[in-house]
Motif scaffolding. Sequence first.
Motif, mmCIF file in Angstrom:
data_model
loop_
_atom_site.group_PDB
_atom_site.id
_atom_site.type_symbol
_atom_site.label_atom_id
_atom_site.label_comp_id
_atom_site.label_asym_id
_atom_site.label_seq_id
_atom_site.Cartn_x
_atom_site.Cartn_y
_atom_site.Cartn_z
ATOM 1 N N ILE A 325 54.959 48.769 44.142
ATOM 2 C CA ILE A 325 55.946 49.159 45.148
ATOM 3 C C ILE A 325 55.208 49.666 46.376
ATOM 4 N N PRO A 326 55.429 49.068 47.547
ATOM 5 C CA PRO A 326 54.815 49.599 48.767
ATOM 6 C C PRO A 326 55.111 51.084 48.905
ATOM 7 N N MET A 327 54.171 51.827 49.435
ATOM 8 C CA MET A 327 54.147 53.287 49.522
ATOM 9 C C MET A 327 53.370 53.868 48.344
ATOM 10 N N LEU A 328 53.370 53.181 47.193
ATOM 11 C CA LEU A 328 52.596 53.630 46.050
ATOM 12 C C LEU A 328 51.276 52.867 45.998
ATOM 13 N N ASP A 329 50.340 53.370 45.196
ATOM 14 C CA ASP A 329 49.036 52.709 45.095
ATOM 15 C C ASP A 329 49.172 51.269 44.618
ATOM 16 N N GLY A 330 50.091 51.048 43.680
ATOM 17 C CA GLY A 330 50.297 49.684 43.187
ATOM 18 C C GLY A 330 50.769 48.740 44.268
ATOM 19 N N GLY A 331 51.542 49.246 45.238
ATOM 20 C CA GLY A 331 51.983 48.415 46.360
ATOM 21 C C GLY A 331 50.821 47.995 47.240
ATOM 22 N N HIS A 332 49.903 48.938 47.487
ATOM 23 C CA HIS A 332 48.698 48.599 48.249
ATOM 24 C C HIS A 332 47.885 47.534 47.518
ATOM 25 N N LEU A 333 47.734 47.721 46.197
ATOM 26 C CA LEU A 333 46.969 46.743 45.422
ATOM 27 C C LEU A 333 47.647 45.382 45.441
ATOM 28 N N LEU A 334 48.986 45.360 45.475
ATOM 29 C CA LEU A 334 49.715 44.096 45.591
ATOM 30 C C LEU A 334 49.401 43.422 46.919
ATOM 31 N N PHE A 335 49.401 44.188 48.003
ATOM 32 C CA PHE A 335 49.046 43.636 49.311
ATOM 33 C C PHE A 335 47.622 43.064 49.298
ATOM 34 N N TYR A 336 46.718 43.776 48.623
ATOM 35 C CA TYR A 336 45.332 43.305 48.585
ATOM 36 C C TYR A 336 45.206 42.041 47.739
ATOM 37 N N ALA A 337 46.004 41.930 46.685
ATOM 38 C CA ALA A 337 45.997 40.708 45.875
ATOM 39 C C ALA A 337 46.472 39.522 46.711
ATOM 40 N N VAL A 338 47.527 39.742 47.505
ATOM 41 C CA VAL A 338 48.012 38.685 48.396
ATOM 42 C C VAL A 338 46.935 38.327 49.418
ATOM 43 N N GLU A 339 46.257 39.334 49.939
ATOM 44 C CA GLU A 339 45.182 39.090 50.904
ATOM 45 C C GLU A 339 44.054 38.276 50.279
ATOM 46 N N ALA A 340 43.741 38.588 49.009
ATOM 47 C CA ALA A 340 42.673 37.842 48.341
ATOM 48 C C ALA A 340 43.050 36.382 48.164
ATOM 49 N N VAL A 341 44.331 36.116 47.861
ATOM 50 C CA VAL A 341 44.793 34.732 47.666
ATOM 51 C C VAL A 341 44.860 33.994 49.000
ATOM 52 N N ARG A 342 45.378 34.660 50.038
ATOM 53 C CA ARG A 342 45.562 34.012 51.349
ATOM 54 C C ARG A 342 44.263 33.900 52.141
ATOM 55 N N GLY A 343 43.331 34.791 51.837
ATOM 56 C CA GLY A 343 42.091 34.810 52.604
ATOM 57 C C GLY A 343 42.196 35.632 53.873
ATOM 58 N N ARG A 344 43.310 36.261 54.103
ATOM 59 C CA ARG A 344 43.513 37.134 55.269
ATOM 60 C C ARG A 344 44.638 38.113 54.963
ATOM 61 N N PRO A 345 44.655 39.261 55.637
ATOM 62 C CA PRO A 345 45.695 40.255 55.348
ATOM 63 C C PRO A 345 47.076 39.771 55.773
ATOM 64 N N LEU A 346 48.098 40.390 55.202
ATOM 65 C CA LEU A 346 49.456 40.166 55.677
ATOM 66 C C LEU A 346 49.585 40.679 57.110
ATOM 67 N N SER A 347 50.547 40.154 57.830
ATOM 68 C CA SER A 347 50.754 40.593 59.208
ATOM 69 C C SER A 347 51.220 42.038 59.229
ATOM 70 N N ALA A 348 50.994 42.705 60.358
ATOM 71 C CA ALA A 348 51.418 44.098 60.506
ATOM 72 C C ALA A 348 52.922 44.219 60.302
ATOM 73 N N ARG A 349 53.679 43.225 60.784
ATOM 74 C CA ARG A 349 55.127 43.254 60.641
ATOM 75 C C ARG A 349 55.543 43.173 59.173
ATOM 76 N N ALA A 350 54.896 42.279 58.408
ATOM 77 C CA ALA A 350 55.226 42.130 56.989
ATOM 78 C C ALA A 350 54.926 43.413 56.224
ATOM 79 N N MET A 351 53.782 44.047 56.532
ATOM 80 C CA MET A 351 53.440 45.288 55.849
ATOM 81 C C MET A 351 54.389 46.409 56.241
ATOM 82 N N GLU A 352 54.803 46.438 57.500
ATOM 83 C CA GLU A 352 55.745 47.462 57.944
ATOM 84 C C GLU A 352 57.072 47.336 57.194
ATOM 85 N N ILE A 353 57.566 46.102 57.054
ATOM 86 C CA ILE A 353 58.800 45.871 56.301
ATOM 87 C C ILE A 353 58.619 46.302 54.842
#
Length: 380
Positions: A325-353
């Motif tokens: 869940i974003p806001m929790l550590d697991g949410g950050h790790l989820l974002f990083y997993a997506v970044e690892a698959v995509r090869g780049r971070p999610l957009s600032a807008r997507a992370m804000e949402i």
Amino acid sequence: MELLNGLGGFGGSFLFYALPFLFVLTVVVFFHELGHFMVARWCGVKIEAFSVGFGPELWGFTDRHGTRWKLSVIPLGGYVRFFGDENVASAPDSEAVAGMAEDDRRASFHGKGLGARAAIVAAGPIANFILAVVIFTVIFTTIGRFVSPAEVETVVPDSAAAEAGFQPGDVITAIDGRAIGSFSEMQRIVSTNPEVELTFRVDRGGEEVVLAATPELQEISDPFGSTQRIGRLGIQGVVGGSATMKRYDPFTAFVMGLGETWFVVERTGAYLAGVVTGTQAADQLGGPIRIAQVSGEVAQLGFAALLNLTAVLSISIGLLNLLPIPMLDGGHLLFYAVEAVRGRPLSARAMEIGFRVGLAFVLMLMIFATWNDIRHLANL
């Protein structure tokens, strides 16, 4: 009127509940944030603040690295704020990071590589699990565990045990292939597996017998007024008997501490999964009021019992923070997993949402847990 009476009684014993509650929560939060802090420091991240609690600062000091260590007014969590963070949830300040000099960017959390960021985030929950193992190890080494043989003295008529063929004098040696060393260990496995068929290996006068039994689901009220759904087999152990308080050497106690921690992880995970699938009631989810009540009651049993509660709560906090869940550590790790698959971070807008959705979910969970607490107090 009942609700007011319940709340009034709670408020009238404020210190009775507040001091144990603050002890338990402060220890758990401190070690969680210390995990983030230590790994971040090892990774070369500049840390602006280490806070136990939220809101205005009550007391603090600044160390030689420029980190502000503080105790804050609202003791319901804590945070480590890294250089380059936009807020205490470690959301990136994209504009600030983009405008940083190269040296500053290297010192910021968001300027680190994916592996370093993931390690820093995961370190908080891992620290909670380590704390629990250490506490259990200390308890088993210095105080010990009450041990009595898993011997059957009485079989309740028409119970699951009677149906399975248990007899007085049977000694349970294993359940589903797991060795059983005491009656309390057997009780715990049975109580946490209602309506699940278990295979029992039994010593009956020197002969090994294998029995299959399904603990019956029963609802009971625990000493804290909560309704628990447990499994009942229908046997009674030998009263007194050869029960002893046994202390263990540090290595054995450490192994037992690992097992105890895994047991809490497994049962908590099973309960949360049951809530999601609808097989478990969500009314057992408690918030700060319930934690304060239980802390106060447990403190009356002694410091060892309060330490045990601290270990269990530390595991629960660690698991909660690993939820994706974003806001929790697991949410950050989820974002990083997506970044690892995509090869780049999610957009600032997507992370804000994502952070907004996560904040809404966390707030709803807190409101629901607090409502459960209030209903619980009203029924006292």
